[in-house]
Write a protein that holds these residues in place. Structure first.
Motif, PDB file in Angstrom:
ATOM      1  N   GLU A 131      -1.068   5.073  11.897  1.00  0.00           N
ATOM      2  CA  GLU A 131      -2.276   4.250  11.850  1.00  0.00           C
ATOM      3  C   GLU A 131      -2.178   3.147  12.904  1.00  0.00           C
ATOM      4  N   ALA A 132      -3.259   2.953  13.634  1.00  0.00           N
ATOM      5  CA  ALA A 132      -3.255   1.931  14.683  1.00  0.00           C
ATOM      6  C   ALA A 132      -3.018   0.550  14.096  1.00  0.00           C
ATOM      7  N   SER A 133      -3.381   0.394  12.829  1.00  0.00           N
ATOM      8  CA  SER A 133      -3.271  -0.919  12.197  1.00  0.00           C
ATOM      9  C   SER A 133      -1.844  -1.233  11.748  1.00  0.00           C
ATOM     10  N   LYS A 134      -0.966  -0.248  11.792  1.00  0.00           N
ATOM     11  CA  LYS A 134       0.396  -0.492  11.314  1.00  0.00           C
ATOM     12  C   LYS A 134       1.354  -0.650  12.474  1.00  0.00           C
ATOM     13  N   GLY A 159      19.623   0.945   9.717  1.00  0.00           N
ATOM     14  CA  GLY A 159      18.791   1.992   9.140  1.00  0.00           C
ATOM     15  C   GLY A 159      17.394   2.011   9.717  1.00  0.00           C
ATOM     16  N   LEU A 160      16.529   2.712   9.016  1.00  0.00           N
ATOM     17  CA  LEU A 160      15.134   2.870   9.422  1.00  0.00           C
ATOM     18  C   LEU A 160      14.226   2.348   8.314  1.00  0.00           C
ATOM     19  N   MET A 161      13.128   1.771   8.726  1.00  0.00           N
ATOM     20  CA  MET A 161      12.161   1.251   7.747  1.00  0.00           C
ATOM     21  C   MET A 161      10.782   1.817   8.052  1.00  0.00           C
ATOM     22  N   THR A 162      10.034   2.123   7.001  1.00  0.00           N
ATOM     23  CA  THR A 162       8.637   2.486   7.213  1.00  0.00           C
ATOM     24  C   THR A 162       7.776   2.002   6.048  1.00  0.00           C
ATOM     25  N   ILE A 163       6.512   1.812   6.312  1.00  0.00           N
ATOM     26  CA  ILE A 163       5.568   1.434   5.254  1.00  0.00           C
ATOM     27  C   ILE A 163       4.883   2.698   4.727  1.00  0.00           C
ATOM     28  N   GLY A 164       4.502   3.582   5.608  1.00  0.00           N
ATOM     29  CA  GLY A 164       3.846   4.819   5.161  1.00  0.00           C
ATOM     30  C   GLY A 164       2.378   4.600   4.883  1.00  0.00           C
ATOM     31  N   LEU A 165       1.742   5.680   4.512  1.00  0.00           N
ATOM     32  CA  LEU A 165       0.303   5.640   4.273  1.00  0.00           C
ATOM     33  C   LEU A 165       0.001   5.030   2.905  1.00  0.00           C
ATOM     34  N   PHE A 166      -1.032   4.204   2.833  1.00  0.00           N
ATOM     35  CA  PHE A 166      -1.509   3.765   1.521  1.00  0.00           C
ATOM     36  C   PHE A 166      -2.532   4.783   1.080  1.00  0.00           C
ATOM     37  N   SER A 167      -2.194   5.562   0.101  1.00  0.00           N
ATOM     38  CA  SER A 167      -3.129   6.593  -0.320  1.00  0.00           C
ATOM     39  C   SER A 167      -2.803   7.006  -1.736  1.00  0.00           C
ATOM     40  N   ALA A 168      -3.822   7.394  -2.456  1.00  0.00           N
ATOM     41  CA  ALA A 168      -3.598   7.908  -3.803  1.00  0.00           C
ATOM     42  C   ALA A 168      -3.131   9.362  -3.735  1.00  0.00           C
ATOM     43  N   GLU A 169      -3.211   9.953  -2.535  1.00  0.00           N
ATOM     44  CA  GLU A 169      -2.788  11.347  -2.388  1.00  0.00           C
ATOM     45  C   GLU A 169      -1.291  11.403  -2.102  1.00  0.00           C
ATOM     46  N   THR A 170      -0.556  11.628  -3.161  1.00  0.00           N
ATOM     47  CA  THR A 170       0.902  11.587  -3.092  1.00  0.00           C
ATOM     48  C   THR A 170       1.481  12.458  -1.981  1.00  0.00           C
ATOM     49  N   SER A 231      -4.111  -6.521   3.380  1.00  0.00           N
ATOM     50  CA  SER A 231      -4.403  -6.447   4.806  1.00  0.00           C
ATOM     51  C   SER A 231      -4.042  -7.756   5.507  1.00  0.00           C
ATOM     52  N   TYR A 232      -4.038  -8.827   4.757  1.00  0.00           N
ATOM     53  CA  TYR A 232      -3.671 -10.117   5.329  1.00  0.00           C
ATOM     54  C   TYR A 232      -2.265 -10.046   5.925  1.00  0.00           C
ATOM     55  N   TYR A 233      -1.420  -9.262   5.291  1.00  0.00           N
ATOM     56  CA  TYR A 233      -0.042  -9.181   5.742  1.00  0.00           C
ATOM     57  C   TYR A 233       0.238  -8.008   6.663  1.00  0.00           C
ATOM     58  N   TRP A 234      -0.393  -6.913   6.401  1.00  0.00           N
ATOM     59  CA  TRP A 234       0.017  -5.695   7.083  1.00  0.00           C
ATOM     60  C   TRP A 234      -0.872  -5.328   8.247  1.00  0.00           C
ATOM     61  N   ASN A 235      -2.132  -5.644   8.138  1.00  0.00           N
ATOM     62  CA  ASN A 235      -3.051  -5.185   9.160  1.00  0.00           C
ATOM     63  C   ASN A 235      -3.586  -6.367   9.953  1.00  0.00           C
ATOM     64  N   ASP A 236      -2.691  -7.326  10.226  1.00  0.00           N
ATOM     65  CA  ASP A 236      -3.156  -8.512  10.918  1.00  0.00           C
ATOM     66  C   ASP A 236      -3.099  -8.325  12.435  1.00  0.00           C
ATOM     67  N   ASN A 237      -3.219  -7.088  12.843  1.00  0.00           N
ATOM     68  CA  ASN A 237      -3.292  -6.764  14.256  1.00  0.00           C
ATOM     69  C   ASN A 237      -4.783  -6.775  14.617  1.00  0.00           C
ATOM     70  N   LYS A 238      -5.218  -7.844  15.223  1.00  0.00           N
ATOM     71  CA  LYS A 238      -6.654  -8.052  15.399  1.00  0.00           C
ATOM     72  C   LYS A 238      -7.306  -7.030  16.320  1.00  0.00           C
ATOM     73  N   GLU A 239      -6.524  -6.519  17.285  1.00  0.00           N
ATOM     74  CA  GLU A 239      -7.109  -5.504  18.169  1.00  0.00           C
ATOM     75  C   GLU A 239      -7.407  -4.215  17.407  1.00  0.00           C
ATOM     76  N   ALA A 240      -6.460  -3.842  16.542  1.00  0.00           N
ATOM     77  CA  ALA A 240      -6.661  -2.610  15.782  1.00  0.00           C
ATOM     78  C   ALA A 240      -7.647  -2.812  14.645  1.00  0.00           C
ATOM     79  N   ASN A 241      -7.788  -4.057  14.205  1.00  0.00           N
ATOM     80  CA  ASN A 241      -8.664  -4.361  13.081  1.00  0.00           C
ATOM     81  C   ASN A 241      -9.665  -5.448  13.476  1.00  0.00           C
ATOM     82  N   PRO A 242     -10.674  -5.084  14.230  1.00  0.00           N
ATOM     83  CA  PRO A 242     -11.582  -6.096  14.747  1.00  0.00           C
ATOM     84  C   PRO A 242     -12.293  -6.890  13.644  1.00  0.00           C
ATOM     85  N   GLN A 243     -12.289  -6.354  12.422  1.00  0.00           N
ATOM     86  CA  GLN A 243     -12.958  -7.090  11.347  1.00  0.00           C
ATOM     87  C   GLN A 243     -12.174  -8.328  10.934  1.00  0.00           C
ATOM     88  N   LEU A 244     -10.923  -8.437  11.358  1.00  0.00           N
ATOM     89  CA  LEU A 244     -10.125  -9.611  10.949  1.00  0.00           C
ATOM     90  C   LEU A 244     -10.494 -10.846  11.750  1.00  0.00           C
TER      91      LEU A 244
END
Ligand SMILES: *Cc1c(COP(=O)(O)O)cnc(C)c1O
Length: 244
Positions: A131-134, A159-170, A231-244
């Motif tokens: 996701e561009a927002s991550k 090690g490696l870290m990831t957030i992954g997709l936020f989705s109800a689809e396991t 989204s305040y914490y994770w998607n605070d990339n304003k270019e990817a999330n112009p609504q912020l």
């Protein structure tokens, strides 16, 4: 019993059940408390009940709680997006940075650590959901990036870290965790010491454990809902999330 202590017991049970389900050892899975917006007092409640790993996303919070927490036994991880102009501050307060995701950041960390004549534990953050927002290095570039980071002798790759997709689809979420696991396998073959896999949160920790997580990062299920949207914490990339 406080609600936090009760919630912790509940999380332990979830870890235990997920470990058993996938034939893994409960003790191989560490719990990191995601403590953004959580008061120092509530963090201390968790530490007093035996937790030792905490993770902060924002410099101001890391710094703000430092004094109150410094005499309690714990290790602080920085798990938020790190701007290079904040390096000096972050390494004052954090024992480990889990969000190393680009060469410029790694090189500037190396430089500052050389200056201070010290080392630092780090994780490489991978954007497994594309996701561009991550934040995170892309899965395709992760191996090359890790090899570059390995050349930086002040950074100890853990090690490696990831957030992954936020989705109800396991199953879609699972794909992200499987991707990180596969990247880990390829890196271990190349002698990159990425032994820990930091993945899984309140809603998807079972899936993450089934796919090999060794560190789950849990906030909401322990401390309750946060006062801000995620989204305040994770998607605070304003270019990817112009609504912020
Ligand atoms: C907030 C946060 C978590 C925890 O998320 P919850 O859904 O509240 O458990 C995990 N990882 C990172 C990077 C976070 O910012």
């Amino acid at each position: 019993m406080s609600l936090i202590v009760e919630n912790l017991a509940n999380i332990k049970l979830r870890i235990k059940n997920a470990a058993e389900f996938s034939g893994r050892n409960f003790n191989d899975i560490k719990l990191l408390l995601a403590t953004k917006t959580v008061s120092a007092q509530n963090i201390i409640t968790a530490i007093e009940s035996g937790e030792t790993l905490i993770g902060e996303n924002k410099i101001q919070e890391l710094k703000g709680k430092y004094e109150e927490l410094k005499n309690t036994p714990h290790q602080t991880n920085f798990i938020g997006h790190l701007q290079t102009n904040k390096i000096k501050e972050v390494i004052k307060y954090a024992d480990c940075i889990q969000s190393v995701d680009r060469l410029e950041l790694a090189e500037k960390l190396q430089k500052r650590l050389e200056f201070e004549n010290r080392t630092l534990d780090i994780f490489i953050q991978v954007n497994t959901s594309y996701e561009a927002s991550k934040y995170g290095i892309s899965p395709e570039n992760a191996l090359t990036f890790a090899q570059q980071v390995k050349q930086l002798d002040r950074l100890n790759i853990k090690g490696l870290m990831t957030i992954g997709l936020f989705s109800a689809e396991t199953e879609k979420v699972r794909k992200c965790f499987q991707l990180l696991k596969n990247i880990q396998i390829r890196m271990l073959e190349k002698d990159l010491p990425v032994y820990d896999l930091s993945m899984g949160m309140s809603n998807d920790l079972e899936t993450a454990i089934e796919e090999g997580s060794t560190i789950i990062r849990v906030g909401t299920a322990i401390f309750g809902r946060r006062p801000y949207p995620d989204s305040y914490y994770w998607n605070d990339n304003k270019e990817a999330n112009p609504q912020l």
